[in-house]
Enzyme design. Structure first.
Site, mmCIF file in Angstrom:
data_model
loop_
_atom_site.group_PDB
_atom_site.id
_atom_site.type_symbol
_atom_site.label_atom_id
_atom_site.label_comp_id
_atom_site.label_asym_id
_atom_site.label_seq_id
_atom_site.Cartn_x
_atom_site.Cartn_y
_atom_site.Cartn_z
ATOM 1 N N THR A 72 77.801 30.495 83.243
ATOM 2 C CA THR A 72 76.634 29.786 82.740
ATOM 3 C C THR A 72 75.513 30.763 82.357
ATOM 4 O O THR A 72 75.466 31.868 82.883
ATOM 5 C CB THR A 72 76.083 28.792 83.786
ATOM 6 O OG1 THR A 72 75.758 29.519 84.980
ATOM 7 C CG2 THR A 72 77.125 27.730 84.120
ATOM 8 N N VAL A 116 73.326 31.984 85.377
ATOM 9 C CA VAL A 116 73.919 32.826 86.413
ATOM 10 C C VAL A 116 74.723 33.973 85.792
ATOM 11 O O VAL A 116 74.531 35.131 86.131
ATOM 12 C CB VAL A 116 74.819 32.007 87.379
ATOM 13 C CG1 VAL A 116 75.535 32.927 88.367
ATOM 14 C CG2 VAL A 116 73.989 30.965 88.134
ATOM 15 N N CYS A 117 75.594 33.659 84.856
ATOM 16 C CA CYS A 117 76.558 34.653 84.356
ATOM 17 C C CYS A 117 76.048 35.484 83.194
ATOM 18 O O CYS A 117 76.500 36.608 82.999
ATOM 19 C CB CYS A 117 77.862 33.957 83.959
ATOM 20 S SG CYS A 117 78.548 32.961 85.289
ATOM 21 N N LEU A 118 75.128 34.956 82.390
ATOM 22 C CA LEU A 118 74.631 35.663 81.216
ATOM 23 C C LEU A 118 73.321 36.384 81.477
ATOM 24 O O LEU A 118 73.118 37.503 81.010
ATOM 25 C CB LEU A 118 74.457 34.680 80.043
ATOM 26 C CG LEU A 118 73.883 35.236 78.740
ATOM 27 C CD1 LEU A 118 74.773 36.336 78.159
ATOM 28 C CD2 LEU A 118 73.685 34.123 77.728
#
Length: 197
Positions: free
Chosen positions: A114, A117-119
């Site tokens: 997401t 969180v991930c990017l």
């Protein structure tokens, strides 16, 4: 803040955690749209011969494998994908950072699921390390409008340029009349833009 035009000669596509389970967490935009834009970016990367780095997190858990289209389009990058055991910020995974640096490119076109969180973390850290980063927001997404909005603001404040798939494609293409441009505009009209007529 200096702006850099991304051209195919010095650009790599970095896709973070576009996994079948994780994709279901996208609620701020239509998940099918996010998937379609991700695949369109991948196809453009193929047309312009951009290096592609794929990474996933805990594939054996709820996150699941990467979406199958990425394996179909980039079997080699898929085999070499960085499978993180649980590291949240992909940039702090030595294998991921090594794979990105190995592309030899200074411009990183990034998308992640997401966003919140991930990017957010690897995009900001890549900028800190001297890369030019454009985050493709319609190939990314978050569970909540608020977390998406705050993540976008934080990324932009840190020097990450926010973009959308059609903008990124046009920037890479520069000229629709070239052979590659003709292929790119075909993808734009069939897979990215709203239907005309």
């Amino acid at each position: 803040m200096k702006t850099t035009t991304f051209d195919p000669k010095d650009t790599a596509l970095i896709l973070i955690d576009h996994q079948v389970g994780t994709m279901q967490l996208i609620k701020n935009i239509d998940v099918k749209l996010a998937e379609r834009m991700t695949v369109a970016l991948a196809k453009i990367a193929k047309i312009y011969n951009l290096p592609v780095v794929l990474t996933s997190s805990q594939e054996d858990q709820l996150q699941g494998p990467l979406i199958p289209q990425l394996k179909e389009l980039f079997p080699e990058a898929y085999e070499k994908r960085v499978k993180r055991a649980g590291i949240v910020n992909a940039w702090t995974d030595p294998e991921f950072k090594k794979a990105v640096k190995a592309t030899g490119k200074k411009n990183l076109l990034m998308a992640g699921v997401t966003t919140d969180v991930c990017l957010i973390y690897p995009s900001i850290d890549a900028v800190k390390d001297g890369f030019n980063v454009q985050a493709v927001m319609d190939a990314s997404g978050s569970p909540y409008e608020l977390s998406e909005e705050l993540s976008r603001k934080r990324m932009a404040d840190a020097g990450v340029v926010l973009t959308a798939t059609n903008t990124a494609i046009a920037e890479l293409a520069q000229d629709w009349s070239t052979p590659q441009g003709q292929q790119a505009i075909q993808i734009m009209f069939t897979e990215v833009l709203p239907k005309i007529g």
